[in-house]
Scaffold this active site. Structure first.
Site, PDB file in Angstrom:
ATOM      1  N   ASP A  17      46.711 123.989 -29.965  1.00  0.00           N
ATOM      2  CA  ASP A  17      46.648 122.884 -30.917  1.00  0.00           C
ATOM      3  C   ASP A  17      46.587 123.462 -32.325  1.00  0.00           C
ATOM      4  OD1 ASP A  17      46.544 120.292 -31.780  1.00  0.00           O
ATOM      5  OD2 ASP A  17      44.433 119.980 -31.339  1.00  0.00           O
ATOM      6  N   GLU A  98      55.503 115.691 -35.168  1.00  0.00           N
ATOM      7  CA  GLU A  98      55.060 114.310 -35.335  1.00  0.00           C
ATOM      8  C   GLU A  98      55.897 113.517 -36.334  1.00  0.00           C
ATOM      9  OE1 GLU A  98      50.789 112.007 -35.515  1.00  0.00           O
ATOM     10  OE2 GLU A  98      51.037 114.065 -34.817  1.00  0.00           O
ATOM     11  N   LYS A 134      56.313 113.406 -31.448  1.00  0.00           N
ATOM     12  CA  LYS A 134      54.999 112.772 -31.368  1.00  0.00           C
ATOM     13  C   LYS A 134      55.009 111.446 -32.115  1.00  0.00           C
ATOM     14  CE  LYS A 134      51.001 115.029 -31.536  1.00  0.00           C
ATOM     15  NZ  LYS A 134      49.946 115.967 -32.014  1.00  0.00           N
ATOM     16  N   THR A 158      50.576 110.078 -28.959  1.00  0.00           N
ATOM     17  CA  THR A 158      49.293 110.614 -29.395  1.00  0.00           C
ATOM     18  C   THR A 158      48.371 109.495 -29.879  1.00  0.00           C
ATOM     19  OG1 THR A 158      48.273 112.320 -30.780  1.00  0.00           O
ATOM     20  CG2 THR A 158      50.086 111.063 -31.763  1.00  0.00           C
ATOM     21  N   PHE A 180      42.741 111.266 -26.126  1.00  0.00           N
ATOM     22  CA  PHE A 180      41.783 112.052 -26.896  1.00  0.00           C
ATOM     23  C   PHE A 180      40.409 112.042 -26.234  1.00  0.00           C
ATOM     24  CE2 PHE A 180      43.586 112.526 -31.442  1.00  0.00           C
ATOM     25  CZ  PHE A 180      44.843 112.795 -30.940  1.00  0.00           C
TER      26      PHE A 180
END
Length: 319
Positions: A17, A98, A134, A158, A180
Site C-alpha cells: 500500500d 485511482e 480504482k 475502494t 477497509f
C-alpha cells in the site's frame, strides 16, 4: 523459522500500500496500490524527482494553450501513470491507479477518466492486464466499474465500508473490492470510547470476514482485498483473505517477527446461491442505514479530494 511476512505470503497475496519504490523492492509484494494520498507522498521521494521533472516538461508541451484546470488535471493523470509504470517494473502482478475523487458521483466522468488512464498506460507500454482502475464504492462508481469491466478494464472498488456496497460490487462483477478495516475500527472506537479491541472482537476485522464469507457463500469471483490496517493483529486476523494491502511500516513489523501465521479466512468456493440484483433504491437505503459506512465513505472521498488538491498545488509550483 519463517517470518510472519513469509508465512502470510503462503496463504494470502500481499500487496504493498505505497508508491515508494524502495519499499516495494524490499518487501517484494505481489501487487501494489496507490491513491491520491500515496501519490502526494511519492511526489516528494528522491527516486521520482527526475521522472517528475521529465513528465512535467512533457505536460507543458501537451497542454499548451489549455486552461489551468485542464493542465493540472492532465499532469495528475500523467504522474499517476508514471508512478504506476515504475511500480509495474517491480511487482509481478497488478497496480491500482485511482480515478479522481471529485468524480465519485459521476458515472460517465469516471468511465471517461478510466479510459484515459488505461490509454496513457498503454502508450507507456503497460497493458491493461497489469492495471486496476480504482473507483469509490458509490452507486455511480459501481455502475462505472460494471461498464468498464465489460470493456476489459478491471476495477478495484475502494472506500468500501458497508455490506450494501460489497453486495452491489459483487453483483456488478467487479474484479476486486477493498473493504477497509482500520477506518471501520476507528469509527467504533470513537463512538464507544474503546481504546483497543482483541482481534476477534475488532469491528473492522469482523466486517471484512463477513464480506469474505458472503462472497464464498454466494459463489462470487470478485477478489476481496482487506485494506486500511492499523496494526499487525488486524492483518493476521484476516490471514487467508485473497489479498491484503499493507503499508510499509506494517510490512516491516511482519518481516521482523518470526512465527507461523494461522489461516483465519477460508474461501470454500462452493457457493452457488442466487439473489435478485440490488436496485439503486435498495442500495441507497441499506447503505444509509449504516451510520459508520455513511460517515467513512463521505470522509474518505473528502480526504482523497483534499490530497489531490495539495498534489495539484505542488505540481503547479513545479510547472
Amino acid at each position: 523459522m519463517a517470518t510472519q511476512l513469509e508465512s502470510l505470503k503462503a496463504i494470502s497475496k500481499v500487496v504493498a500500500d505505497t508508491g515508494d519504490l524502495e519499499a516495494i523492492k524490499k518487501y517484494q509484494p505481489q501487487d501494489s496500490t496507490t491513491n491520491p494520498s500515496l501519490l502526494l507522498k511519492a511526489f516528494e521521494l528522491d527516486g521520482y524527482q527526475e521522472l517528475i521533472d521529465k513528465t512535467l516538461k512533457e505536460v507543458k508541451q501537451e497542454t499548451e494553450g489549455q486552461s489551468r484546470e485542464a493542465r493540472l488535471e492532465h499532469a495528475v493523470d500523467r504522474l499517476s501513470v508514471v508512478v504506476g509504470t515504475e511500480i509495474t517494473k517491480l511487482v509481478p502482478g497488478l497496480v491500482s491507479t485511482e480515478v479522481a475523487s471529485k468524480l465519485s458521483f459521476d458515472r460517465e466522468g469516471s468511465i471517461e477518466k478510466a479510459r484515459k488512464l488505461v490509454e496513457l498506460y498503454e502508450k507507456a507500454g503497460v497493458g491493461r492486464d497489469r492495471i486496476l482502475i480504482k473507483l469509490a464504492s458509490t452507486w455511480e462508481g459501481i455502475r462505472a466499474a460494471e461498464q468498464l469491466q465489460s470493456e476489459g478494464i478491471n476495477c478495484n472498488l475502494t472506500l468500501l465500508f458497508s455490506d450494501a456496497q460489497a453486495r452491489a460490487c459483487f453483483e456488478a462483477g467487479v474484479f476486486l473490492i477493498s473493504p477497509f478495516v482500520g477506518r471501520v475500527t476507528d469509527w467504533y472506537k470513537q463512538r464507544d470510547g474503546v481504546e483497543h479491541y482483541a482481534p476477534e472482537d475488532d469491528p473492522g476485522v469482523k466486517f471484512v470476514r463477513g464480506v469474505c464469507d458472503y462472497a464464498s457463500n454466494y459463489g462470487y469471483d470478485t477478489v476481496v482485498m482487506g485494506a486500511s490496517f492499523r496494526n499487525t493483529d488486524q492483518i493476521l486476523a484476516l490471514a487467508g483473505c485473497n489479498r491484503l494491502t499493507i503499508s510499509p511500516d506494517l510490512l516491516e513489523k511482519l518481516a521482523n517477527t518470526e512465527g507461523e501465521v494461522e489461516r483465519k479466512v477460508t474461501d470454500t468456493g462452493a457457493g452457488d446461491k442466487k439473489v435478485e440484483k440490488m436496485t439503486e433504491a435498495e442500495f441507497r437505503w441499506e447503505h444509509n442505514q449504516d451510520a459508520m459506512a455513511n460517515d467513512k465513505l463521505a470522509e474518505g472521498i473528502r480526504k482523497f479530494a483534499e490530497d489531490q488538491q495539495k498534489l495539484e498545488g505542488m505540481i503547479e509550483k513545479r510547472l
